[in-house]
Write an enzyme that holds these catalytic residues in place. Structure first.
Site, PDB file in Angstrom:
ATOM      1  N   GLY A  35      -6.617   0.161   9.193  1.00 48.87           N
ATOM      2  CA  GLY A  35      -5.826  -0.674  10.107  1.00 48.87           C
ATOM      3  C   GLY A  35      -6.465  -2.038  10.243  1.00 48.87           C
ATOM      4  N   ARG A  36      -5.981  -2.970   9.406  1.00 48.69           N
ATOM      5  CA  ARG A  36      -6.591  -4.304   9.401  1.00 48.69           C
ATOM      6  C   ARG A  36      -6.184  -5.109  10.634  1.00 48.69           C
ATOM      7  NH1 ARG A  36      -6.891  -5.790   3.366  1.00 48.69           N
ATOM      8  NH2 ARG A  36      -4.708  -5.202   3.470  1.00 48.69           N
ATOM      9  N   HIS A  73      -9.816   5.185   1.832  1.00 48.83           N
ATOM     10  CA  HIS A  73      -8.517   5.558   1.254  1.00 48.83           C
ATOM     11  C   HIS A  73      -8.180   7.041   1.349  1.00 48.83           C
ATOM     12  CE1 HIS A  73      -9.089   1.532  -0.337  1.00 48.83           C
ATOM     13  NE2 HIS A  73      -7.779   1.484  -0.394  1.00 48.83           N
ATOM     14  N   THR A  75       4.234   2.523   5.625  1.00 51.08           N
ATOM     15  CA  THR A  75       2.828   2.089   5.671  1.00 51.08           C
ATOM     16  C   THR A  75       2.087   2.973   6.667  1.00 51.08           C
ATOM     17  OG1 THR A  75       1.315   0.371   6.493  1.00 51.08           O
ATOM     18  CG2 THR A  75       3.594   0.200   7.222  1.00 51.08           C
ATOM     19  N   ILE A  76       0.853   3.324   6.341  1.00 49.55           N
ATOM     20  CA  ILE A  76       0.110   4.211   7.250  1.00 49.55           C
ATOM     21  C   ILE A  76      -0.263   3.517   8.555  1.00 49.55           C
ATOM     22  CG2 ILE A  76      -0.856   5.637   5.397  1.00 49.55           C
ATOM     23  CD1 ILE A  76      -3.585   4.175   5.984  1.00 49.55           C
ATOM     24  N   ASP A  77      -0.206   2.168   8.563  1.00 46.43           N
ATOM     25  CA  ASP A  77      -0.764   1.421   9.698  1.00 46.43           C
ATOM     26  C   ASP A  77       0.074   1.467  10.975  1.00 46.43           C
ATOM     27  OD1 ASP A  77      -2.742   0.767   7.977  1.00 46.43           O
ATOM     28  OD2 ASP A  77      -2.376  -1.389   7.964  1.00 46.43           O
ATOM     29  N   SER A 133       6.462  -6.593   2.082  1.00 43.18           N
ATOM     30  CA  SER A 133       7.552  -6.144   1.205  1.00 43.18           C
ATOM     31  C   SER A 133       8.912  -6.546   1.771  1.00 43.18           C
ATOM     32  CB  SER A 133       7.498  -4.626   1.027  1.00 43.18           C
ATOM     33  OG  SER A 133       6.233  -4.262   0.510  1.00 43.18           O
ATOM     34  N   GLY A 158       0.836  -1.210   0.000  1.00 39.90           N
ATOM     35  CA  GLY A 158       0.000   0.000   0.000  1.00 39.90           C
ATOM     36  C   GLY A 158       0.866   1.254   0.000  1.00 39.90           C
ATOM     37  N   ASP A 214       2.270  -0.705  11.696  1.00 37.19           N
ATOM     38  CA  ASP A 214       2.122  -2.100  12.170  1.00 37.19           C
ATOM     39  C   ASP A 214       3.402  -2.911  12.014  1.00 37.19           C
ATOM     40  OD1 ASP A 214       2.163  -2.202   9.421  1.00 37.19           O
ATOM     41  OD2 ASP A 214       0.501  -3.609   9.238  1.00 37.19           O
ATOM     42  N   VAL A 267      16.876   8.489  -0.868  1.00 32.97           N
ATOM     43  CA  VAL A 267      17.702   7.391  -1.393  1.00 32.97           C
ATOM     44  C   VAL A 267      18.454   7.861  -2.640  1.00 32.97           C
ATOM     45  CG1 VAL A 267      17.627   5.099  -2.486  1.00 32.97           C
ATOM     46  CG2 VAL A 267      16.241   5.558  -0.447  1.00 32.97           C
ATOM     47  N   VAL A 268      17.727   8.502  -3.540  1.00 35.74           N
ATOM     48  CA  VAL A 268      18.347   8.930  -4.806  1.00 35.74           C
ATOM     49  C   VAL A 268      19.466   9.938  -4.532  1.00 35.74           C
ATOM     50  CG1 VAL A 268      17.939  10.213  -6.966  1.00 35.74           C
ATOM     51  CG2 VAL A 268      16.296   8.465  -6.200  1.00 35.74           C
ATOM     52  N   HIS A 305     -24.092  13.833  22.247  1.00 35.87           N
ATOM     53  CA  HIS A 305     -23.578  13.251  20.991  1.00 35.87           C
ATOM     54  C   HIS A 305     -22.321  12.450  21.297  1.00 35.87           C
ATOM     55  CE1 HIS A 305     -20.947  16.763  21.171  1.00 35.87           C
ATOM     56  NE2 HIS A 305     -20.128  16.084  20.385  1.00 35.87           N
ATOM     57  N   ARG A 347       1.216  -4.886  -5.649  1.00 37.48           N
ATOM     58  CA  ARG A 347       1.326  -6.126  -4.887  1.00 37.48           C
ATOM     59  C   ARG A 347       1.595  -7.185  -5.950  1.00 37.48           C
ATOM     60  NH1 ARG A 347      -2.888  -3.539  -1.663  1.00 37.48           N
ATOM     61  NH2 ARG A 347      -1.942  -3.047   0.337  1.00 37.48           N
ATOM     62  N   GLY A 379       5.738  -2.365   3.625  1.00 31.56           N
ATOM     63  CA  GLY A 379       5.393  -2.978   4.904  1.00 31.56           C
ATOM     64  C   GLY A 379       6.091  -4.313   5.087  1.00 31.56           C
ATOM     65  N   ASP A 380       5.607  -5.098   6.062  1.00 29.13           N
ATOM     66  CA  ASP A 380       6.356  -6.331   6.344  1.00 29.13           C
ATOM     67  C   ASP A 380       6.226  -7.380   5.242  1.00 29.13           C
ATOM     68  OD1 ASP A 380       3.781  -6.832   7.091  1.00 29.13           O
ATOM     69  OD2 ASP A 380       4.228  -7.217   9.200  1.00 29.13           O
TER      70      ASP A 380
HETATM   71  P1  ADP Z   1       3.024  -4.633   2.686  1.00 32.74           P
HETATM   72  O1  ADP Z   1       4.434  -4.537   2.230  1.00 32.74           O
HETATM   73  O2  ADP Z   1       2.355  -3.288   2.752  1.00 32.74           O
HETATM   74  O3  ADP Z   1       2.873  -5.469   3.946  1.00 32.74           O
HETATM   75  P2  ADP Z   1       1.962  -6.839   1.093  1.00 32.74           P
HETATM   76  O4  ADP Z   1       1.847  -7.808   2.224  1.00 32.74           O
HETATM   77  O5  ADP Z   1       0.858  -6.769   0.106  1.00 32.74           O
HETATM   78  O6  ADP Z   1       2.179  -5.334   1.550  1.00 32.74           O
HETATM   79  O7  ADP Z   1       3.333  -7.214   0.325  1.00 32.74           O
HETATM   80  C1  ADP Z   1       3.779  -6.423  -0.753  1.00 32.74           C
HETATM   81  C2  ADP Z   1       4.488  -7.282  -1.749  1.00 32.74           C
HETATM   82  O8  ADP Z   1       5.667  -7.854  -1.174  1.00 32.74           O
HETATM   83  C3  ADP Z   1       3.728  -8.490  -2.262  1.00 32.74           C
HETATM   84  O9  ADP Z   1       2.776  -8.177  -3.225  1.00 32.74           O
HETATM   85  C4  ADP Z   1       4.854  -9.296  -2.860  1.00 32.74           C
HETATM   86  O10 ADP Z   1       5.300  -8.759  -4.092  1.00 32.74           O
HETATM   87  C5  ADP Z   1       5.953  -9.083  -1.835  1.00 32.74           C
HETATM   88  N1  ADP Z   1       5.909 -10.189  -0.882  1.00 32.74           N
HETATM   89  C6  ADP Z   1       5.064 -10.372   0.160  1.00 32.74           C
HETATM   90  N2  ADP Z   1       5.315 -11.550   0.780  1.00 32.74           N
HETATM   91  C7  ADP Z   1       6.329 -12.128   0.118  1.00 32.74           C
HETATM   92  C8  ADP Z   1       7.049 -13.359   0.257  1.00 32.74           C
HETATM   93  N3  ADP Z   1       6.741 -14.244   1.220  1.00 32.74           N
HETATM   94  N4  ADP Z   1       8.035 -13.610  -0.616  1.00 32.74           N
HETATM   95  C9  ADP Z   1       8.346 -12.742  -1.584  1.00 32.74           C
HETATM   96  N5  ADP Z   1       7.704 -11.577  -1.773  1.00 32.74           N
HETATM   97  C10 ADP Z   1       6.722 -11.266  -0.936  1.00 32.74           C
HETATM   98  O1  F6P Z   2      -1.583  -1.242   4.848  1.00 34.95           O
HETATM   99  C1  F6P Z   2      -2.203  -0.040   4.570  1.00 34.95           C
HETATM  100  C2  F6P Z   2      -3.672  -0.228   4.302  1.00 34.95           C
HETATM  101  O2  F6P Z   2      -4.205   1.017   3.972  1.00 34.95           O
HETATM  102  C3  F6P Z   2      -4.475  -0.861   5.442  1.00 34.95           C
HETATM  103  O3  F6P Z   2      -4.801   0.045   6.456  1.00 34.95           O
HETATM  104  C4  F6P Z   2      -5.675  -1.378   4.705  1.00 34.95           C
HETATM  105  O4  F6P Z   2      -6.227  -2.456   5.404  1.00 34.95           O
HETATM  106  C5  F6P Z   2      -5.104  -1.817   3.387  1.00 34.95           C
HETATM  107  O5  F6P Z   2      -3.896  -1.102   3.219  1.00 34.95           O
HETATM  108  C6  F6P Z   2      -6.007  -1.592   2.216  1.00 34.95           C
HETATM  109  O6  F6P Z   2      -5.341  -1.962   1.089  1.00 34.95           O
HETATM  110  P1  F6P Z   2      -5.834  -1.817  -0.427  1.00 34.95           P
HETATM  111  O7  F6P Z   2      -7.094  -1.061  -0.420  1.00 34.95           O
HETATM  112  O8  F6P Z   2      -4.718  -1.150  -1.134  1.00 34.95           O
HETATM  113  O9  F6P Z   2      -6.015  -3.223  -0.891  1.00 34.95           O
END
Ligand code: ADP
Ligand code: F6P
Length: 321
Positions: free
Chosen positions: A172-173, A251, A127-129, A107, A13, A131, A25-26, A217, A74, A104-105
């Site tokens: 925030g899931r 969003h 990530t906005i969460d 990624s 996200g 988390d 970074v750049v 309220h 993703r 996020g995690d």
């Molecule tokens: P976030 O990084 O926000 O937690 P996702 O869980 O959707 O979002 O992961 C983002 C991307 O990271 C995934 O679409 C995929 O390309 C990659 N990714 C996630 N899990 C794995 C994994 N186990 N192995 C390799 N790539 C992964």
């Molecule tokens: O991880 C950020 C986040 O905005 C969460 O809060 C939400 O659950 C999720 O992504 C929604 O993801 P999308 O709408 O991109 O599938």
């Protein structure tokens, strides 16, 4: 000797402040005499060969922009070993020895896989969460909270005018941090988060108790992971005979110009990631601990369990009466 090259991508996200991290970074990479490539659309960009060499000016005028100039995705395909090896081969073909992965995690799991395939990766929490267990802060959180705050303040104006109960779902899931912070900052009568079980009768009792002191309220902030805001509104209407309305912010919380905090932390984290790659260090996550920017092993980072701020939750409960 060939000039060292690194790349940067955003994944998962989008979050406000990702652009500031890309910029850091750049610019830090070029300052360290490295070539820096921007990879478009997350890990997909490495599979589809969608990369571009960045200049100092490629990242001009982006620090205040929401979203990510590199786009994000993703990538299901990247979860496969074959794809990871192909991405690593592509990096080698371009002389890229390291990649900064902002996300996020999920990624970070991709970053670890790419490191195992031979390309040093550094994860930057975006990530906005908020988390990510290893870091007390993730880029995007401050902007999202402040957007949610403004929205709930607006909803309060109309709830107050109609003597209503407004139930607001924030993002925030799996993590209730946006709900907790927004809830305490808007004086919500109740805050529902995935980390803490709730029962509707407790909420009803809280409302009744405050009604007796003259309150007319009510705001209830609910994290997305708890959900069911329409059901809760109906139950409150049925049991308390006051009007209730549910709003899902969605969003709107992910967009917008990043706050000062997000711009600054993103800049610090992006800079730190480049320092690591410049020293041929990979498989690390950049994180914030006690306000300082540190780095730690990706596997260690991914194995950590997030701790919810129960003390703040209790403070909110005590004072919003
Ligand atoms: P976030 O990084 O926000 O937690 P996702 O869980 O959707 O979002 O992961 C983002 C991307 O990271 C995934 O679409 C995929 O390309 C990659 N990714 C996630 N899990 C794995 C994994 N186990 N192995 C390799 N790539 C992964
Ligand atoms: O991880 C950020 C986040 O905005 C969460 O809060 C939400 O659950 C999720 O992504 C929604 O993801 P999308 O709408 O991109 O599938």
């Amino acid at each position: 000797m060939a000039q060292k090259a690194i790349a940067v991508l955003t994944s998962g996200g989008d979050a406000p402040g990702m652009n500031a991290a890309v910029r850091a970074v750049v610019r830090s990479g070029i300052n360290s005499k490295m070539k820096v490539f921007g990879v478009y659309r997350g890990f997909n960009g490495l599979l589809n060969k969608e990369i571009e060499e960045m200049t100092l000016r490629s990242v001009s005028e982006i620090i205040g922009n929401g979203g990510t100039m590199l786009y994000t995705a993703r990538s299901e395909e990247f979860k496969k070993k074959e794809a990871q090896l192909r991405a690593a081969d592509f990096c080698r073909s371009k002389g890229i020895s390291g990649v900064v992965v902002i996300g996020g995690d999920g990624s970070f799991q991709g970053a670890r896989a790419l490191t195992e395939a031979g390309i040093n990766c550094i994860g930057v929490p975006g990530t906005i969460d908020n988390d990510i267990a290893c870091s007390e802060y993730t880029v995007g959180f401050d902007t999202a909270m402040n957007t949610a705050l403004e929205m709930v303040d607006r909803i309060r104006d109309t709830a107050q005018s109609h003597d209503r109960c407004s139930i607001v779902e924030v993002m925030g899931r799996r993590c209730g941090d946006i709900a907790l912070q927004t809830g305490i900052a808007t004086g919500a009568t109740a805050i529902l988060v995935p980390e803490i079980e709730y029962n509707t009768d407790d909420i009803i009792n809280r409302i009744v108790k405050t009604q007796k002191t003259g309150k007319k309220h009510f705001i209830i902030v609910v994290a997305e992971g708890v959900g069911k805001v329409n059901d809760l509104a109906k139950e409150i209407e049925d049991k308390l005979h006051i009007e209730a309305r549910a709003t899902i912010l969605g969003h709107v919380q992910r967009g917008g110009s990043p706050t000062l905090r997000d711009r600054v932390v993103a800049s610090q984290m992006g800079y730190k990631a480049v320092q690591l790659l410049a020293n041929d260090i990979g498989n690390r996550v950049v994180a914030m601990r006690n306000g300082k920017i540190i780095d730690l092993d990706i596997t260690e980072a991914l194995s950590m369990k997030r701790v919810f701020d129960e003390e703040l939750y209790q403070i909110a409960k005590t004072i919003s009466i």
